[in-house]
Enzyme design. Structure first.
Site, short mmCIF file in Angstrom:
data_model
loop_
_atom_site.label_atom_id
_atom_site.label_comp_id
_atom_site.label_asym_id
_atom_site.label_seq_id
_atom_site.Cartn_x
_atom_site.Cartn_y
_atom_site.Cartn_z
N ASP A 105 0.83 -1.21 0.00
CA ASP A 105 0.00 0.00 0.00
C ASP A 105 0.86 1.26 0.00
O ASP A 105 1.96 1.27 0.56
CB ASP A 105 -0.92 -0.03 1.24
CG ASP A 105 -2.05 0.98 1.13
OD1 ASP A 105 -2.36 1.40 -0.01
OD2 ASP A 105 -2.61 1.35 2.17
N GLY A 136 -0.08 5.33 -4.49
CA GLY A 136 -0.72 6.58 -4.92
C GLY A 136 -0.13 7.78 -4.20
O GLY A 136 0.18 8.80 -4.83
N ARG A 137 0.05 7.65 -2.90
CA ARG A 137 0.61 8.76 -2.11
C ARG A 137 2.07 9.02 -2.49
O ARG A 137 2.53 10.15 -2.52
CB ARG A 137 0.48 8.45 -0.60
CG ARG A 137 -0.92 8.71 -0.07
CD ARG A 137 -1.14 8.05 1.27
NE ARG A 137 -1.34 6.62 1.11
CZ ARG A 137 -1.25 5.75 2.11
NH1 ARG A 137 -0.95 6.16 3.32
NH2 ARG A 137 -1.46 4.46 1.87
N HIS A 139 2.12 3.24 -9.15
CA HIS A 139 1.88 1.81 -9.34
C HIS A 139 3.04 1.17 -10.11
O HIS A 139 3.43 0.03 -9.84
CB HIS A 139 0.56 1.59 -10.09
CG HIS A 139 -0.65 1.93 -9.26
ND1 HIS A 139 -0.78 1.51 -7.96
CD2 HIS A 139 -1.76 2.65 -9.54
CE1 HIS A 139 -1.93 1.95 -7.48
NE2 HIS A 139 -2.55 2.66 -8.42
N SER A 184 -7.51 -5.63 -4.66
CA SER A 184 -8.57 -6.20 -3.83
C SER A 184 -9.90 -6.16 -4.57
O SER A 184 -10.05 -5.41 -5.55
CB SER A 184 -8.69 -5.41 -2.51
OG SER A 184 -9.21 -4.11 -2.75
N ASN A 230 -10.93 -2.68 -4.51
CA ASN A 230 -10.23 -1.83 -5.49
C ASN A 230 -10.91 -1.94 -6.86
O ASN A 230 -11.16 -0.94 -7.52
CB ASN A 230 -8.76 -2.25 -5.67
CG ASN A 230 -7.88 -2.05 -4.46
OD1 ASN A 230 -6.93 -2.79 -4.25
ND2 ASN A 230 -8.17 -1.04 -3.64
N ARG A 271 -12.28 1.74 -7.75
CA ARG A 271 -11.30 2.70 -8.30
C ARG A 271 -11.72 3.18 -9.69
O ARG A 271 -12.39 2.45 -10.44
CB ARG A 271 -9.92 2.04 -8.38
CG ARG A 271 -9.41 1.63 -7.00
CD ARG A 271 -8.15 2.30 -6.62
NE ARG A 271 -7.83 2.00 -5.23
CZ ARG A 271 -6.62 2.08 -4.72
NH1 ARG A 271 -5.61 2.43 -5.48
NH2 ARG A 271 -6.43 1.85 -3.44
N ARG A 317 2.44 -4.88 6.10
CA ARG A 317 1.69 -3.86 5.37
C ARG A 317 2.48 -2.56 5.36
O ARG A 317 2.86 -2.04 6.41
CB ARG A 317 0.32 -3.60 5.99
CG ARG A 317 -0.44 -2.50 5.20
CD ARG A 317 -1.87 -2.31 5.62
NE ARG A 317 -2.53 -1.39 4.69
CZ ARG A 317 -3.79 -1.47 4.30
NH1 ARG A 317 -4.56 -2.42 4.80
NH2 ARG A 317 -4.31 -0.60 3.45
C1 IPE Z 1 -5.19 -2.66 0.20
O1 IPE Z 1 -4.92 -1.31 -0.04
C2 IPE Z 1 -5.25 -3.41 -1.09
C3 IPE Z 1 -3.98 -3.59 -1.78
C4 IPE Z 1 -2.81 -3.22 -1.36
C5 IPE Z 1 -4.07 -4.27 -3.05
P1 IPE Z 1 -6.11 -0.24 -0.11
O2 IPE Z 1 -5.49 1.07 -0.34
O3 IPE Z 1 -7.13 -0.68 -1.08
O4 IPE Z 1 -6.73 -0.34 1.36
P2 IPE Z 1 -7.70 0.65 2.11
O5 IPE Z 1 -8.77 1.08 1.15
O6 IPE Z 1 -6.87 1.81 2.59
O7 IPE Z 1 -8.23 -0.13 3.27
C1 IPE Z 2 -1.77 0.12 -3.21
O1 IPE Z 2 -1.51 1.48 -3.32
C2 IPE Z 2 -1.92 -0.54 -4.54
C3 IPE Z 2 -3.31 -0.89 -4.86
C4 IPE Z 2 -4.31 -0.80 -4.05
C5 IPE Z 2 -3.58 -1.37 -6.21
P1 IPE Z 2 -2.69 2.54 -3.33
O2 IPE Z 2 -3.11 2.75 -4.73
O3 IPE Z 2 -3.77 2.14 -2.39
O4 IPE Z 2 -1.92 3.79 -2.78
P2 IPE Z 2 -2.46 4.86 -1.75
O5 IPE Z 2 -2.92 4.12 -0.53
O6 IPE Z 2 -3.58 5.59 -2.42
O7 IPE Z 2 -1.29 5.72 -1.48
MG MG Z 3 -4.10 2.49 -0.40
#
Ligand code: IPE
Ligand code: IPE
Ligand code: MG
Length: 231
Positions: A17, A20-21, A34, A62, A65, A69, A179
């Site tokens: 996780d 994106g940030r 990504h 997930s 997701n 998304r 995590r």
């Molecule tokens: C968990 O991350 C799923 C994956 C890393 C694939 P998310 O970013 O989807 O989790 P939440 O929404 O913060 O719980």
């Molecule tokens: C995890 O990173 C990857 C996936 C869920 C596919 P995020 O996309 O959730 O990144 P953040 O949490 O927004 O930073």
């Molecule tokens: Mg995330």
């Protein structure tokens, strides 16, 4: 470099996780994060294999997701999966490693479903290292699916019988779940299988989670006392 003092868990789960940030901090689109995350995953898988870890389960997408998304972000992720399965998975297989997929592939674009299934089918049995991709994976769907198969079969099950109906049937339960990204939750990852897993959370965003940081998690794992209800 491999640190020989590390206790080596048989199975590590990785909730990747923070991509994106990580991108946002760099004023870049989420897809940039990504992409960096995918590269880091490739590096970590190689590191885990060298350490002698037998199973590495990576949470790539997930069920939530996929359901929530924006399509543009999902399309970018699909392209990354395509790229990964066409290049890196071949490399892994050529080294005798195996690939396994957990999750509902039927909801993915057909070509991805085929790529993933072909990778799985080309995998050797009894490989020394297996990378398990959790794609369109959700623990609740997994458990519900297993219950429905059991009902259709019309026979009561013991633990072993039930576990064999999960996507992870035949894979030992995770010893350690890591995590990244700062959230202290499992987000529907391996809920049944993690009943006795050690959990490790780090604020590092996934692309910043280096091999050395992975080793740090293993060192903490080594120092934990796993009692499994005993004294
Ligand atoms: C968990 O991350 C799923 C994956 C890393 C694939 P998310 O970013 O989807 O989790 P939440 O929404 O913060 O719980
Ligand atoms: C995890 O990173 C990857 C996936 C869920 C596919 P995020 O996309 O959730 O990144 P953040 O949490 O927004 O930073
Ligand atoms: Mg995330």
């Amino acid at each position: 470099m491999t640190d020989t003092r590390l206790a080596v868990p048989r199975h590590v789960g990785l909730i990747m996780d923070g991509n994106g940030r990580w991108a946002k901090l760099r004023h870049m689109p989420r897809s940039f994060g990504h992409n960096a995350g995918m590269n880091r995953m490739v590096g970590l898988a190689e590191h885990a294999r060298e350490l002698g870890i037998k199973y590495l389960t990576v949470y790539a997408l997930s069920t939530e997701n996929l359901a929530s998304r924006p399509q543009e972000e999902l399309d970018g992720l699909f392209n990354l999966f395509r790229k990964y399965f066409k290049s890196n998975v071949k490399k892994l297989l050529s080294r005798g490693a195996a690939v396994k997929i957990i999750g509902d592939l039927s909801a993915l674009p057909k070509d991805i479903e085929n790529l993933l299934k072909n990778g799985e089918a080309a995998s050797p049995e009894n490989a020394e290292f297996t990378i398990v991709f959790a794609i369109n994976y959700g623990a609740r769907s997994e458990i519900l699916r297993a219950c429905n198969i059991a009902v259709e079969n019309g026979k009561k099950l013991d633990f072993n019988g039930f576990e064999n109906l999960l996507y992870t049937g035949g894979i030992p339960e995770p010893d350690l779940i890591i995590r990244t990204g700062g959230e202290i939750r499992l987000s529907n990852f391996l809920a049944y299988q993690s009943a006795y897993a050690e959990l490790y959370f780090t604020d590092l965003l996934f692309p910043d989670f280096t091999d050395a940081e992975f080793d740090k998690a293993l060192r903490e794992f080594s120092a934990r006392e796993r009692r499994f209800g005993n004294i």
